[in-house]
Write an enzyme that holds these catalytic residues in place. Structure first.
Site: not given
Length: 525
Positions: A226, A260
């Protein structure tokens, strides 16, 4: 390790030999078959749940020490999330572990009982993130336990207090021969990566993710990455500017924008830019009436390195600061800041902010906006649109911030340079499982399988083809041929393209028939 709520000791790095010893322990445990037992998995997840509950105050304290995170955010975005992951897994694990049927299997092969069994991969390594040290690490842990794996966590040393508390939870709640937490920085991480794992999970920046992927490739180890990216948001004159401003500002204030999946920049239709900026300022005043510095809800940047990086982005921008801009390096405070820019090469667009600063870039046509987004980052982790758009991303939300990744059951994952693989809830279970095809062929089935044996027989091949061969319903140009079979299917299905549509149409037909029958009775027919 005994900890008091009033203080958390300094992070102690794990000795390299100890890391190797723990690795060998979890390897041996997996080979023993201990973690394959479903009841054992559920017991471990239940114990983890209570480990989180019993250490909730320490978690709050650690997050406050690491990032100035408020108690409210600590509970909503970390503790409550982790508890829900545990409960969902325990509640659904029996269903998740059942064998799955193979889709579209020909009828003649059903006696062989072909099926898919989700089996554990082995030993999982998670190199943790600093921004949500409990949510991101525990989600992967729960999925790995649920799938029957052993697990090694190396928390981020950037959030040292949280790393210490994670180690305490591991030590107190989990089987130490199956699930271990080791502490370290760069040298320890390099040493860990010298060991062969069965899957490696990493959440963080693209540069580090590339290093990990290269190292994993040496042993053909799959990775779940990720990696974030320059996430765009789209706002047009047709959207509700107040809602757009409120929701986008929120996700750059949560955890001081260290998220994020928050947006890096907003593409706003030129004719509404001034109104949108005014709405953002209005929402900021409502969020923090006394300003961000005085707000008990607003976090701080995690350390000097990230503070300096964000400050440099603002120092180098050629754009105009239209909101915020104040900073204080004494406690790594950066106010929520919006910069109006007109160049995709500007530091506020070209670099991933991962903080409370973001830019607004005007556009004149939607095609222009889409072109800008694809030039800046064609495969970001997330996309936020107040209109529909033609941009690829790991996930997307219409008319809100990162709602698609706020729910435990929905998978979080990247695409292209923003990562590979996904997890959360059931998708964590799948991410850490091998989908193993299984069949059991009875002795009498040789009559069906005669075609495969020597001496080969074309008569057997013809018989086999009659049983299994399908006829195409398209011509050599790829166009659908609407023959008798097609029209019979349309007639029998009432024109529906799905089971739901068929049921609906049958319901309509029945309702019409009943209505006509009642009408005939009313006329005495």
């Amino acid at each position: 390790m005994a900890l008091e709520t009033g203080g958390i000791p300094p992070l102690q790095l794990t000795a390299l030999d100890d890391i190797t010893a723990r690795y060998e322990t979890i390897r041996a445990t997996f080979r023993s078959g201990r973690t394959r037992d479903v009841e054992y998995r559920k017991q471990q997840i239940r114990r983890l749940y209570w480990g989180l509950v019993d250490n909730a105050e320490l978690i709050e304290l650690a997050l406050h020490k690491d990032m100035g995170k408020s108690r409210f955010e600590a509970n909503v975005s970390e503790i409550d999330w982790c508890k829900q992951e545990c409960l969902d897994a325990v509640e659904n694990l029996d269903e998740w572990t059942r064998d799955e049927p193979v889709r579209h299997m020909p009828l003649q092969f059903l006696p062989m009982k072909p099926r898919i069994r989700n089996e554990p991969l082995g030993a999982i390594l998670n190199i943790g993130a600093y921004n949500f040290p409990f949510q991101l690490n525990v989600s992967a842990l729960v999925g790995a336990i649920a799938a029957g794996n052993t697990f090694m966590l190396k928390p981020s040393e950037t959030s040292p207090h949280s790393a210490v508390v994670l180690g305490k939870i591991f030590d107190e709640a989990l089987d130490p021969e199956s699930y271990v937490c080791v502490q370290g920085a760069v040298d320890e991480t390099r040493h860990i990566l010298e060991h062969k794992f069965d899957k490696i999970v990493f959440t963080g920046g693209r540069r580090t993710g590339t290093i990990i992927a290269k190292k994993a490739a040496e042993t053909l180890t799959p990775v779940l990455l990720e990696l974030g990216g320059q996430n765009p948001a789209f706002v047009t004159r047709h959207g509700d500017l107040g809602i757009a401003a409120r929701r986008l500002l929120w996700q750059k204030c949560l955890n001081a924008g260290q998220v994020c999946v928050s947006h890096n920049y907003a593409l706003v239709e030129r004719c509404v830019v001034n109104r949108f900026v005014d709405e953002v300022k209005k929402q900021y005043a409502e969020f923090m009436p006394q300003g961000a510095r005085s707000s008990p809800d607003y976090a701080r940047i995690v350390n000097r390195g990230h503070y300096d990086r964000l400050k440099k982005m603002l120092d180098n921008t050629k754009g105009k600061i239209v909101m915020g801009g104040s900073m204080d390096e004494a406690d790594f405070f950066i106010e929520p800041t919006v910069v109006l820019v007109d160049d995709v090469g500007d530091s506020m667009v070209a670099e991933e902010s991962f903080g409370p600063i973001w830019s607004i870039m005007p556009f004149d046509t939607l095609d222009e906006a889409i072109d800008i987004a694809n030039r800046v980052d064609p495969t970001p982790l997330a996309l936020f649109s107040f209109v529909f758009s033609r941009v690829t991303s790991g996930g997307a939300t219409m008319n809100d911030g990162f709602f698609h990744s706020m729910l435990n059951p929905t998978p979080l994952g990247g695409v292209g340079t923003s990562g590979t693989g996904n997890y959360h809830g059931y998708y964590s279970f799948k991410a850490f499982s091998h989908q193993r095809s299984i069949a059991k062929v009875p002795s009498w089935a040789d009559k069906l399988l005669r075609v495969r044996y020597m001496p080969y027989s074309f008569s057997e091949l013809r018989r086999h083809r009659r049983m299994v061969e399908k006829k195409p319903n398209f011509d050599r140009n790829g166009k659908l041929v609407k023959g008798l079979k097609y029209w019979l299917a349309v007639l029998l299905s009432l024109g529906a393209k799905s089971a739901t549509g068929f049921v609906f149409r049958v319901g309509v037909v029945v309702a019409l028939a009943v209505a006509l029958g009642l009408k005939r009775r009313s006329f005495g027919v």
